[in-house]
Design an enzyme around this catalytic site. Structure first.
Site, PDB file in Angstrom:
ATOM      1  N   GLY A 149       3.054 -10.052  -5.455  1.00 14.29           N
ATOM      2  CA  GLY A 149       3.633  -8.992  -4.633  1.00 14.29           C
ATOM      3  C   GLY A 149       3.198  -9.117  -3.182  1.00 14.29           C
ATOM      4  NE  ARG A 192       4.547  -5.413  -8.205  1.00 16.36           N
ATOM      5  CZ  ARG A 192       3.399  -5.798  -7.663  1.00 16.36           C
ATOM      6  NH1 ARG A 192       2.998  -7.052  -7.820  1.00 16.36           N
ATOM      7  NH2 ARG A 192       2.668  -4.960  -6.979  1.00 16.36           N
ATOM      8  CB  SER A 241       1.399   0.233   0.415  1.00 18.20           C
ATOM      9  OG  SER A 241       1.761  -1.133   0.326  1.00 18.20           O
ATOM     10  CG  ASP A 272      -5.543  -4.521  -6.602  1.00 18.01           C
ATOM     11  OD1 ASP A 272      -4.473  -3.954  -6.892  1.00 18.01           O
ATOM     12  OD2 ASP A 272      -5.672  -5.305  -5.640  1.00 18.01           O
ATOM     13  CE  LYS A 280      -0.929  -1.595  -6.825  1.00 17.68           C
ATOM     14  NZ  LYS A 280      -0.744  -2.106  -5.461  1.00 17.68           N
TER      15      LYS A 280
HETATM   16  C1  S3P Z   1      -2.783  -5.992  -1.330  1.00 19.07           C
HETATM   17  C2  S3P Z   1      -2.488  -4.672  -1.295  1.00 19.07           C
HETATM   18  C3  S3P Z   1      -2.511  -3.786  -2.470  1.00 19.07           C
HETATM   19  C4  S3P Z   1      -3.130  -4.465  -3.691  1.00 19.07           C
HETATM   20  C5  S3P Z   1      -2.715  -5.896  -3.830  1.00 19.07           C
HETATM   21  C6  S3P Z   1      -3.136  -6.675  -2.593  1.00 19.07           C
HETATM   22  C7  S3P Z   1      -2.769  -6.781  -0.080  1.00 19.07           C
HETATM   23  O1  S3P Z   1      -1.184  -3.417  -2.792  1.00 19.07           O
HETATM   24  O2  S3P Z   1      -2.777  -3.756  -4.865  1.00 19.07           O
HETATM   25  O3  S3P Z   1      -3.307  -6.482  -4.957  1.00 19.07           O
HETATM   26  O4  S3P Z   1      -3.344  -7.887  -0.038  1.00 19.07           O
HETATM   27  O5  S3P Z   1      -2.194  -6.308   0.903  1.00 19.07           O
HETATM   28  P1  S3P Z   1      -0.408  -2.218  -2.055  1.00 19.07           P
HETATM   29  O6  S3P Z   1      -0.267  -2.609  -0.647  1.00 19.07           O
HETATM   30  O7  S3P Z   1       0.894  -2.139  -2.749  1.00 19.07           O
HETATM   31  O8  S3P Z   1      -1.237  -1.020  -2.263  1.00 19.07           O
END
Ligand code: S3P
Length: 445
Positions: free
Chosen positions: A98, A126, A171, A324, A351
């Site tokens: 993601g 997602r 986020s 996480d 997630k």
């Molecule tokens: C991350 C942001 C988080 C986290 C993901 C890594 C990042 O997600 O859950 O594992 O590196 O920017 P969200 O931005 O959706 O909260």
């Protein structure tokens, strides 16, 4: 057997001890490859996580014309500068990641480029409109599948419109996508989030000389402001070890009787340390020492000894700093006295899988009492060890896979976890490394 179908069996362990070297930080590794490629000059990255998610980002950047090579233990990036990337000749496949897909959509939206993004079965479910909506406001053209999921095609602009945006959720992926899109905007790109999320993008942009400011507002919101139109200047990066990976070893040591483990040089960014604070509040014997700055990031050595934990209510506003870590916290909670109440965690439902549903179902199968709602999960610890003796499918989610392998270390009967290849996205060698400090995890054929 195909990697997809590999399985591991985790049996009761009798104490973990020694030193455990956790791999590099996933969030910082993605950002190092992306920003290093946009800089002018050579960036040498040490400590990069060589997990599947980060390697997907590396491949995507190379497909867009970046020059990234491995030399001994380091990655050497000869930056092409802002505007120097080129259209990939095929869709960019970001696998399970993601972070990779969302950050790269933002990057492309702010360049004169077109790219199509695809991913695996988990990533393809997602939500992506949370990213593409603000990018459209900045002038990017978006084609997106019905339902707001991948595949997505982004056509960017060389000078996107500056945007002031207030995402509904805290986020770092949304914030980072918008900031990356705003690098070449004429004017300021502003993201105001309900709480601060991890701020590695802001920190690394400053490291490369960009003008990025951060403000905590009186009502608890956080604002990041980027002034577009500068140049990123190459500068070496030492990636700290990942606190989100350390979480699995920490909880394993806390709940496995007779354990005493040391984890050197773990990243201590305050937006990542919510689990450590929570476990300490639960009575965990966790000591930080040798706190220092390494390569611009705060790190510390962590020593963990097995402890009797007590359930607590985790403040909802802490969620972003440990988002996480809830799957492995729910494993810790299953061995704590009383109830552990986790609220404000609706993001867990989107997630790599629905982490509330999958953790609740698996823990319940092991005999643990779990209540769940849209945005909460409550785990009631048992005096007795959980029964175990079940098979859990990771659902293409590395953190689900590792959580149940840790639960197997303290269950009466072993726990089998199917579809464990996904653990390589963030923690290559997890089972072997755990076995080196005393775990009993075997491959199942
Ligand atoms: C991350 C942001 C988080 C986290 C993901 C890594 C990042 O997600 O859950 O594992 O590196 O920017 P969200 O931005 O959706 O909260």
């Amino acid at each position: 057997m195909s990697a997809e179908r590999q399985s591991l069996l985790s049996s009761r362990a009798s104490g973990l001890s020694g030193q455990f070297d956790v791999p590099g930080d996933k969030s910082i590794s993605h950002r190092a490859l992306i920003l290093g490629s946009l800089a002018v000059g050579q960036t040498v990255v040490t400590g990069l996580l060589e997990g599947d998610d980060v390697l997907a980002t590396k491949q995507a950047m190379v497909d867009c014309g970046a020059d990234i090579t491995k030399k001994d233990d380091a990655y050497v990036i000869n930056g092409v500068g802002l505007g120097g990337l080129t259209n990939p000749s095929a869709p960019l496949d970001l696998g399970n990641s993601g972070t990779a897909v969302r950050l790269l959509m933002g990057l492309i939206a702010g360049q004169s480029m077109t790219a199509t993004f695809v991913g695996d079965a988990s990533l393809s479910k997602r939500p992506m409109r949370r990213i593409t909506d603000p990018l459209e406001e900045m002038g990017a053209q978006i084609e997106i599948a019905d339902g707001g999921t991948l595949p997505v095609t982004v056509t960017g602009l060389p000078t996107p419109l500056p945007l002031s945006y207030e995402p509904k959720v805290a986020s770092a992926q949304i914030k980072s996508a918008i900031l990356l899109a705003g690098l070449c905007a004429r004017g300021q790109t502003i993201v105001t989030e309900p709480h601060i999320s991890r701020d590695h993008t802001e920190a690394m942009l400053r490291h490369f000389g960009m003008d990025v400011t951060q403000e905590m507002l009186a009502d608890g919101r956080h604002r990041a402001t980027l002034t577009g139109g500068g140049t990123l200047t190459a500068k070496d990066i030492a990636v700290p070890r990942d606190p989100s990976s350390a979480a699995f070893v920490m909880v394993a040591a806390l709940i496995t009787e007779g354990s005493d483990i040391t984890l050197p040089a773990i990243g201590m960014n305050p937006q990542r340390t919510g689990l450590i604070i929570t476990l300490q509040e639960m009575g965990g014997d966790i000591t930080l020492s040798n706190e220092r700055i390494e390569g611009g990031e705060a790190v510390a050595d962590i020593r963990i000894k097995s402890s009797q934990l007590t359930g607590i209510e985790v403040p909802a506003e802490r969620a972003a700093s440990m988002i996480d870590e809830y799957p492995i916290l729910s494993v810790a909670a299953s061995r704590a006295t009383g109830r552990t109440i986790m609220t404000g965690v609706e993001e867990l439902r989107v997630k790599e899988t629905d982490r509330i549903a999958v953790m609740a179902a698996g823990l319940q199968e092991c005999g643990v009492i779990v209540e769940e709602g849209d945005d909460y999960m409550i785990v009631t610890g048992t005096d007795e060890a959980p029964a175990g003796g079940v098979t859990i499918n990771s659902q293409h989610d590395h953190r689900i896979g590792m959580s149940f392998l840790v639960l197997g270390m303290v269950s009466k009967a072993p726990i089998q976890v199917d579809d464990v290849a996904t653990i390589n996205t963030s923690f290559p060698g997890f089972a072997d490394k755990m076995n080196q400090v005393g775990a009993q995890i075997q491959s199942v054929s």
